[in-house]
Motif scaffolding. Structure first.
Motif, PDB file in Angstrom:
ATOM      1  N   GLN A   1       0.863  -1.185   0.000  1.00  0.00           N
ATOM      2  CA  GLN A   1       0.000   0.000   0.000  1.00  0.00           C
ATOM      3  C   GLN A   1       0.898   1.234   0.000  1.00  0.00           C
ATOM      4  OE1 GLN A   1      -3.603   0.191  -0.033  1.00  0.00           O
ATOM      5  NE2 GLN A   1      -2.902   2.203  -0.699  1.00  0.00           N
ATOM      6  N   LEU A   2       0.816   2.009  -1.061  1.00  0.00           N
ATOM      7  CA  LEU A   2       1.595   3.244  -1.145  1.00  0.00           C
ATOM      8  C   LEU A   2       0.831   4.368  -0.466  1.00  0.00           C
ATOM      9  CD1 LEU A   2       2.710   2.848  -4.861  1.00  0.00           C
ATOM     10  CD2 LEU A   2       4.136   2.527  -2.832  1.00  0.00           C
ATOM     11  N   THR A   3       1.532   5.157   0.326  1.00  0.00           N
ATOM     12  CA  THR A   3       0.909   6.249   1.070  1.00  0.00           C
ATOM     13  C   THR A   3       1.136   7.581   0.361  1.00  0.00           C
ATOM     14  OG1 THR A   3       2.892   6.722   2.368  1.00  0.00           O
ATOM     15  CG2 THR A   3       1.394   5.003   3.229  1.00  0.00           C
ATOM     16  N   GLN A   4       0.448   8.598   0.846  1.00  0.00           N
ATOM     17  CA  GLN A   4       0.676   9.933   0.314  1.00  0.00           C
ATOM     18  C   GLN A   4       2.133  10.360   0.547  1.00  0.00           C
ATOM     19  OE1 GLN A   4      -1.348  11.755  -1.649  1.00  0.00           O
ATOM     20  NE2 GLN A   4      -2.683   9.963  -1.597  1.00  0.00           N
ATOM     21  N   ASP A   5       2.706   9.953   1.684  1.00  0.00           N
ATOM     22  CA  ASP A   5       4.114  10.255   1.949  1.00  0.00           C
ATOM     23  C   ASP A   5       5.031   9.566   0.941  1.00  0.00           C
ATOM     24  OD1 ASP A   5       3.575  11.968   4.054  1.00  0.00           O
ATOM     25  OD2 ASP A   5       3.908  10.441   5.603  1.00  0.00           O
ATOM     26  N   ASP A   6       4.667   8.337   0.531  1.00  0.00           N
ATOM     27  CA  ASP A   6       5.453   7.641  -0.495  1.00  0.00           C
ATOM     28  C   ASP A   6       5.417   8.420  -1.808  1.00  0.00           C
ATOM     29  OD1 ASP A   6       6.153   5.492   1.180  1.00  0.00           O
ATOM     30  OD2 ASP A   6       4.380   4.333   0.596  1.00  0.00           O
ATOM     31  N   TYR A   7       4.219   8.870  -2.194  1.00  0.00           N
ATOM     32  CA  TYR A   7       4.095   9.661  -3.427  1.00  0.00           C
ATOM     33  C   TYR A   7       4.892  10.955  -3.318  1.00  0.00           C
ATOM     34  CZ  TYR A   7       0.746   6.948  -6.152  1.00  0.00           C
ATOM     35  OH  TYR A   7       0.150   5.991  -6.927  1.00  0.00           O
ATOM     36  N   LYS A   8       4.777  11.621  -2.171  1.00  0.00           N
ATOM     37  CA  LYS A   8       5.517  12.877  -1.958  1.00  0.00           C
ATOM     38  C   LYS A   8       7.018  12.631  -2.081  1.00  0.00           C
ATOM     39  CE  LYS A   8       6.210  16.497   1.498  1.00  0.00           C
ATOM     40  NZ  LYS A   8       5.866  16.946   2.856  1.00  0.00           N
ATOM     41  N   ASN A   9       7.498  11.549  -1.479  1.00  0.00           N
ATOM     42  CA  ASN A   9       8.921  11.212  -1.563  1.00  0.00           C
ATOM     43  C   ASN A   9       9.342  11.003  -3.017  1.00  0.00           C
ATOM     44  OD1 ASN A   9      11.507  10.546  -0.338  1.00  0.00           O
ATOM     45  ND2 ASN A   9      11.066   8.432  -0.940  1.00  0.00           N
ATOM     46  N   CYS A  10       8.511  10.308  -3.784  1.00  0.00           N
ATOM     47  CA  CYS A  10       8.840  10.048  -5.198  1.00  0.00           C
ATOM     48  C   CYS A  10       8.872  11.347  -5.999  1.00  0.00           C
ATOM     49  CB  CYS A  10       7.857   9.054  -5.801  1.00  0.00           C
ATOM     50  SG  CYS A  10       8.056   7.377  -5.158  1.00  0.00           S
ATOM     51  N   TYR A  11       7.943  12.259  -5.723  1.00  0.00           N
ATOM     52  CA  TYR A  11       7.956  13.550  -6.418  1.00  0.00           C
ATOM     53  C   TYR A  11       9.196  14.364  -6.049  1.00  0.00           C
ATOM     54  CZ  TYR A  11       3.443  13.314  -8.752  1.00  0.00           C
ATOM     55  OH  TYR A  11       2.407  12.972  -9.589  1.00  0.00           O
ATOM     56  N   ILE A  12       9.610  14.302  -4.798  1.00  0.00           N
ATOM     57  CA  ILE A  12      10.832  15.008  -4.387  1.00  0.00           C
ATOM     58  C   ILE A  12      12.038  14.425  -5.113  1.00  0.00           C
ATOM     59  CG2 ILE A  12      12.425  15.357  -2.444  1.00  0.00           C
ATOM     60  CD1 ILE A  12       9.875  15.588  -0.652  1.00  0.00           C
ATOM     61  N   ILE A  13      12.141  13.094  -5.135  1.00  0.00           N
ATOM     62  CA  ILE A  13      13.257  12.445  -5.828  1.00  0.00           C
ATOM     63  C   ILE A  13      13.215  12.792  -7.313  1.00  0.00           C
ATOM     64  CG2 ILE A  13      14.234  10.211  -6.513  1.00  0.00           C
ATOM     65  CD1 ILE A  13      13.305   9.133  -3.757  1.00  0.00           C
ATOM     66  N   MET A  14      12.013  12.782  -7.914  1.00  0.00           N
ATOM     67  CA  MET A  14      11.891  13.109  -9.332  1.00  0.00           C
ATOM     68  C   MET A  14      12.370  14.535  -9.599  1.00  0.00           C
ATOM     69  SD  MET A  14       8.705  12.538 -11.946  1.00  0.00           S
ATOM     70  CE  MET A  14       7.551  13.455 -10.969  1.00  0.00           C
ATOM     71  N   GLY A  15      12.035  15.468  -8.732  1.00  0.00           N
ATOM     72  CA  GLY A  15      12.502  16.842  -8.897  1.00  0.00           C
ATOM     73  C   GLY A  15      14.019  16.936  -8.819  1.00  0.00           C
ATOM     74  N   LEU A  16      14.614  16.203  -7.893  1.00  0.00           N
ATOM     75  CA  LEU A  16      16.076  16.203  -7.766  1.00  0.00           C
ATOM     76  C   LEU A  16      16.738  15.559  -8.987  1.00  0.00           C
ATOM     77  CD1 LEU A  16      16.298  15.305  -3.975  1.00  0.00           C
ATOM     78  CD2 LEU A  16      16.864  17.512  -5.044  1.00  0.00           C
ATOM     79  N   ILE A  17      16.113  14.518  -9.527  1.00  0.00           N
ATOM     80  CA  ILE A  17      16.643  13.885 -10.746  1.00  0.00           C
ATOM     81  C   ILE A  17      16.576  14.873 -11.913  1.00  0.00           C
ATOM     82  CG2 ILE A  17      16.185  12.100 -12.488  1.00  0.00           C
ATOM     83  CD1 ILE A  17      15.299  10.281 -10.131  1.00  0.00           C
ATOM     84  N   GLN A  18      15.444  15.565 -12.045  1.00  0.00           N
ATOM     85  CA  GLN A  18      15.301  16.535 -13.132  1.00  0.00           C
ATOM     86  C   GLN A  18      16.323  17.659 -13.002  1.00  0.00           C
ATOM     87  OE1 GLN A  18      11.134  17.465 -12.748  1.00  0.00           O
ATOM     88  NE2 GLN A  18      10.542  15.866 -14.203  1.00  0.00           N
ATOM     89  N   LEU A  19      16.574  18.108 -11.788  1.00  0.00           N
ATOM     90  CA  LEU A  19      17.592  19.132 -11.557  1.00  0.00           C
ATOM     91  C   LEU A  19      18.975  18.615 -11.935  1.00  0.00           C
ATOM     92  CD1 LEU A  19      18.138  21.986 -10.464  1.00  0.00           C
ATOM     93  CD2 LEU A  19      18.375  20.971  -8.190  1.00  0.00           C
ATOM     94  N   ASP A  20      19.260  17.355 -11.567  1.00  0.00           N
ATOM     95  CA  ASP A  20      20.535  16.741 -11.919  1.00  0.00           C
ATOM     96  C   ASP A  20      20.689  16.631 -13.432  1.00  0.00           C
ATOM     97  OD1 ASP A  20      23.012  15.225 -11.348  1.00  0.00           O
ATOM     98  OD2 ASP A  20      21.864  13.519 -12.140  1.00  0.00           O
ATOM     99  N   ILE A  21      19.628  16.231 -14.136  1.00  0.00           N
ATOM    100  CA  ILE A  21      19.666  16.125 -15.597  1.00  0.00           C
ATOM    101  C   ILE A  21      19.968  17.487 -16.205  1.00  0.00           C
ATOM    102  CG2 ILE A  21      18.210  15.779 -17.645  1.00  0.00           C
ATOM    103  CD1 ILE A  21      16.836  13.493 -16.074  1.00  0.00           C
ATOM    104  N   LYS A  22      19.316  18.507 -15.690  1.00  0.00           N
ATOM    105  CA  LYS A  22      19.543  19.866 -16.199  1.00  0.00           C
ATOM    106  C   LYS A  22      20.980  20.313 -15.920  1.00  0.00           C
ATOM    107  CE  LYS A  22      17.787  24.553 -15.917  1.00  0.00           C
ATOM    108  NZ  LYS A  22      16.838  25.454 -15.277  1.00  0.00           N
ATOM    109  N   ASN A  23      21.465  20.073 -14.706  1.00  0.00           N
ATOM    110  CA  ASN A  23      22.823  20.499 -14.339  1.00  0.00           C
ATOM    111  C   ASN A  23      23.901  19.766 -15.136  1.00  0.00           C
ATOM    112  OD1 ASN A  23      21.858  22.348 -12.512  1.00  0.00           O
ATOM    113  ND2 ASN A  23      22.073  20.993 -10.750  1.00  0.00           N
ATOM    114  N   ARG A  24      23.642  18.511 -15.476  1.00  0.00           N
ATOM    115  CA  ARG A  24      24.607  17.737 -16.273  1.00  0.00           C
ATOM    116  C   ARG A  24      24.413  17.945 -17.767  1.00  0.00           C
ATOM    117  NH1 ARG A  24      23.973  12.639 -16.434  1.00  0.00           N
ATOM    118  NH2 ARG A  24      21.971  12.475 -15.414  1.00  0.00           N
TER     119      ARG A  24
END
Length: 182
Positions: free
Chosen positions: A12-35
């Protein structure tokens, strides 16, 4: 832990799990942009974001299954997703584990054990369908799909090994020992 009629773990995925995934996704997108890196599978940002979220939810489910945190890790082509395992996920309940030849210069996968997860967006659940090694996935010529947009090996769920047969990686053993000491 909840299981389905096949004995597969249902997380069972929680709202906190989704929030964590969105945070990680934002950091990945920032990393892609920076690289100044390119998005591998699509030039359509919303489609790339949806695929990224699905994969991150699969990783979150596997992390929850093992009781470990799912955290952002800077890009490293040799690193594995969770505790030494690769994770593949789809929103299609009857989907297949997709892998590529490691020699493919655009989409090559690294050797290892690949865990397959399906995500149900209506119930916010993730089902761990099983796993296989990359070698085993890619040696079945009848699973190779050339007509798809990105040709790949597609291992059906009935060919996967049950997750309870998954051998431990060094990373999993180290995490388990650290958790036991804490």
């Amino acid at each position: 832990m909840q299981t389905n009629e096949l004995g597969q773990p249902v997380i069972q995925l929680t709202q906190d799990d989704y929030k964590n995934c969105y945070i990680i996704m934002g950091l990945i997108q920032l990393d892609i942009k920076n690289r100044n890196a390119k998005i591998t599978y699509t030039a359509e940002p919303l489609l790339a974001e949806a695929r990224s979220l699905c994969g991150l939810l699969g990783e979150q489910a596997v992390a929850n299954y093992f009781g470990c945190p799912n955290v952002y890790k800077p890009y490293d082509p040799k690193a594995h997703d969770i505790l030494g395992y690769e994770v593949r996920a789809t929103y299609h309940e009857n989907g297949s584990l997709l892998t590529h030849n490691p020699d493919d210069e655009n989409y090559g996968d690294k050797p290892g054990r690949y865990i397959f997860v399906t995500i149900n967006q209506k119930t916010l659940t993730a089902t761990i369908r099983g796993y296989s090694t990359l070698t085993r996935c890619n040696e079945r010529a009848d699973n190779y799909q050339t007509s798809w947009r990105y040709p790949c090996f597609a291992m059906p769920q009935n060919q996967l090994w049950p997750i309870d047969m998954l051998p431990a990686t060094d990373e999993l053993l180290a995490f388990t020992q650290t958790k036991a000491v804490a």
